[in-house]
Design an enzyme around this catalytic site. Structure first.
Site, PDB file in Angstrom:
ATOM      1  N   ASP A   1       0.840  -1.191   0.000  1.00 37.85           N
ATOM      2  CA  ASP A   1       0.000   0.000   0.000  1.00 37.85           C
ATOM      3  C   ASP A   1       0.879   1.246   0.000  1.00 37.85           C
ATOM      4  O   ASP A   1       1.860   1.340   0.747  1.00 37.85           O
ATOM      5  CB  ASP A   1      -0.889  -0.027   1.249  1.00 37.85           C
TER       6      ASP A   1
ATOM      7  N   GLU B   1       1.623  -0.596  -5.080  1.00 34.82           N
ATOM      8  CA  GLU B   1       0.721   0.500  -5.379  1.00 34.82           C
ATOM      9  C   GLU B   1       1.653   1.695  -5.538  1.00 34.82           C
ATOM     10  O   GLU B   1       2.133   2.261  -4.552  1.00 34.82           O
ATOM     11  CB  GLU B   1      -0.284   0.742  -4.255  1.00 34.82           C
TER      12      GLU B   1
END
Length: 708
Positions: free
Chosen positions: A341, A378
């Site tokens: 993330d 990401e």
């Protein structure tokens, strides 16, 4: 601050006589271990230290698995120096293998009042915070027989709890748990549709933010980690005193035995302590300036995550913590890959600048524990120059948001021409051809964040009222189209169009070169009722409703069939970028190519067709030595006709899968001759398999060579 040389000693480790507790706190002046006895009485033990590496330790006889503990760290209260030592705060062990109990935001858990006076609060927080758990060593899960290369993978992003919370075949007491996800009916569905890897939303132990709890809601997605080694306790039905570890391992074993890999979405970029006004639960109390990026005056957190704080990977001890966590989840918890993330935050240097040569990436590349492990970034964060899509280089795959945005736009009619469509269908080589192949591109159209696939064709606008923020939260750039009516409708024509559009996007995702990532429930028409930011909806809004399968059986069937075809045919899951190279058979060119683009007339696309801004139809031909497929994508509202290419591309064709309805295309057993015309209804996609000619049939020498 330097990292300890032997980080394996950190945490709580049982031996024959008790347990050794070890904590890295190099700037502390005193550290106490707090243990709870059977009557929940707190017993504190002074720890010896620090040693030359900043490590404190104590051995306590008689401690067994399941014991709960925390730390009290003494030192200077000096926010202007990045130090917030407060022994009144009971702190989690950063290396805790399990965590129990939750956070009471009405209790004394803040460092200082909300008015930013930076005054120390001496009230004991023990009754308002989670505790660490001593966990015994145990065998790792059953390893998977074979990890698939990414080009042969189908990733299924899912919330562990929400996937089974309403599953009618999972026993009620197991729904929403690790054991529930391992239930045979759940695994059977994954195998049936062709999933090769589940990507779980965060399963590191996490807490809810105070502003969410204040609205009577909770953090559902889990992007608020507090324990990088501990599986989230609330997902275990068997208990939270170490049982969650065993239950996680049993789930992974069940998935591995079914041939399904486990990818973990990890949130190493920030923690659940939030900004400087947030709770003190662990890292802030151990070493605020050591764990977090701070502003120049050292008072406040330097935030590039949008979550209040940013973990400082330029600090060696922090980097070791993250790498140790990753290694633990691979070697002891059976994880086959990670999705990072806000990954750009992890490669910022001591000046907060993004550095693609960061030690984080180098250490991962050099560590044999991560050989064969999928690394997915990401590739952005919220800070300056945080958008790094296409920059991560060999060894990394990335979420391709440009694929998501363009495919949404194409099918809703908001694009010009088909030039970018060709790039996205063929693996986005314009983004990733940097020493990597198409496996660098994780293709997705939806994810946990945003509309579901069904909602993309049902809503023009977000409907997040249930989140309690007056519909201000969530993205306004949804690139969606409601097909004429906002929300659900009984109009059969609109519903038919919506089904077709959902199938178009799912088919495009599955058949594009790269790695498809499907969001759980999209294959059976899951809706969030227009909520595009359901991060705080631990409710039916977010949970998968299995009763939608009947109404979306056409979508389920098409998804299953296209994933089957993709898995069985190398031409549909190629890793290499196509380059219009001629296919060679026994060293002789056969006149067809690995990648060719066709327009409507059965000939290769010409410059005029590529430059036509009104073009909405494109054919992609992919071929290997043994097989070839042609997919026609048509986003125009009206039907069109295409001429099917003839030899040498194909002798004839079969329509093996499509996004339409019964009667829209010929059946798969019907032979379509090269040079014949194919009718394609408006807004449709069709996949054709080539029946290849024998390229040597009229060349006697070549036939002889082939016979040899």
């Amino acid at each position: 601050m330097p990292a300890p040389q032997d980080t394996a000693r950190l945490g709580a480790h049982l031996d024959d006589s008790g347990c050794r507790f070890t904590l890295w706190a190099p700037r502390a002046e005193r550290v106490e271990l707090a243990l709870l006895d059977d009557q929940d009485h707190q017993i504190n033990h002074d720890m010896a230290g620090p040693d030359d590496e900043g490590v404190w330790e104590v051995h306590v006889p008689g401690v067994e698995a399941g014991a709960i503990y925390g730390y009290r760290v003494h030192g200077e209260w000096a926010p202007g120096k990045g130090q917030r030592f407060n022994p009144a705060r009971l702190l989690l062990d950063p290396y805790a293998r399990a965590i129990t109990a939750g956070v009471d935001y009405n209790g004394p858990i803040l460092d200082h009042p909300a008015d930013d006076a930076y005054e120390l609060d001496p009230t004991d927080s023990a009754g308002a915070v989670p505790w660490s758990v001593v966990v015994a060593e145990s065998e790792p899960p059953t390893p998977i027989a074979e990890r698939k290369p990414l080009n042969q993978s189908v990733i299924y992003e899912t919330h562990l709890k929400g996937y089974t919370r309403l599953h009618p075949q999972v026993p009620e007491h197991l729904r929403g748990t690790y054991a529930g996800f391992a239930y045979p009916a759940v695994i059977e569905h994954l195998k049936d549709i062709g999933v090769t890897a589940v990507e779980f939303l965060p399963c590191h132990h996490f807490v809810s933010e105070p502003f969410i709890v204040g609205r009577g809601l909770s953090n559902y997605w889990g992007y608020n980690s507090m324990g990088f080694f501990a599986p989230h306790a609330a997902y275990a039905w068997s208990g939270t005193r170490g049982e969650q570890v065993a239950e996680w391992k049993e789930m992974v074993s069940a998935l591995h035995e079914a041939g399904i890999e486990v990818i973990l979405d990890v949130v190493y970029n920030h923690t659940g302590e939030g900004g400087h006004e947030g709770p003190t639960l662990s890292y802030r109390g151990i070493d605020h300036g050591g764990y977090y990026r701070l502003t120049d005056d050292l008072h406040n957190d330097y935030d590039v995550t949008g979550c209040g704080n940013s973990v400082d990977t330029s600090q060696p001890g922090v980097l070791e913590l993250i790498l140790d966590s990753m290694r633990y989840w691979v070697t002891e918890m059976g994880v086959d890959g990670f999705r990072f993330d806000l990954a750009s935050e992890l490669i910022r240097d001591e000046n907060h600048h993004v550095d693609q040569n960061h030690e984080f990436k180098r250490r991962i590349a050099e560590d044999p524990a991560f050989d064969g492990i999928k690394m997915i970034a990401e590739a952005w964060d919220m800070g300056p120059y945080g958008y790094q899509v296409g920059a991560w280089g060999p060894g990394w795959s990335e979420w391709n948001d440009r694929f998501r945005n363009y495919i949404r736009d194409f099918w809703r009619g908001a694009t010009s021409g088909v030039g970018e469509l060709a790039s996205r269908l063929s693996g986005s080589g314009d983004i990733y051809q940097d020493g990597r192949d198409s496996q660098a591109s994780i293709n997705f159209i939806t994810a946990h964040d945003g509309f579901t696939l069904r909602d993309l064709v049902t809503y023009d606008h977000k409907h997040n009222e249930a989140n309690g923020e007056d519909n201000r939260d969530g993205n306004d750039d949804n690139r969606s189209w409601n097909c004429g009516v906002e929300g659900e409708t009984d109009d059969p024509e609109i519903n038919a169009l919506r089904h077709r559009q959902v199938k178009n996007m799912m088919a495009t995702l599955v058949l594009s070169t790269g790695v498809p990532m499907i969001t759980a429930g999209d294959e059976m028409g899951r809706t969030q009722e227009g909520n595009n930011n359901a991060y705080c909806q631990d409710s039916p809004i977010s949970w998968v409703h299995w009763d939608t399968r009947e109404n979306w059986a056409d979508l389920m069937g098409m998804t299953r069939e296209m994933l089957r075809l993709r898995a069985e045919h190398p031409a549909l899951h190629r890793a290499a970028y196509g380059a219009h190279d001629e296919i060679q058979v026994d060293g002789t060119g056969v006149g067809r190519f690995d990648l060719t683009w066709f327009g409507n007339e059965g000939t290769e696309m010409g410059e005029g067709e590529w430059n036509d801004p009104g073009r909405r139809t494109l054919g992609r031909y992919t071929s290997t030595e043994d097989e070839a497929f042609l997919v026609f994508v048509h986003a125009g509202a009206e039907a069109t006709e295409v001429v099917l290419p003839g030899e040498p591309f194909a002798q004839s064709w079969r329509a093996v899968a499509h996004s339409g309805f019964a009667g829209d295309f010929p059946d798969a057993d019907q032979i379509l001759e090269g040079g014949s015309r194919l009718h394609i209804p408006g807004r449709s996609l069709v996949l054709l398999e080539a029946l290849l000619p024998n390229p040597f049939a009229t060349e006697a020498d070549a036939v002889g060579l082939r016979d040899d």
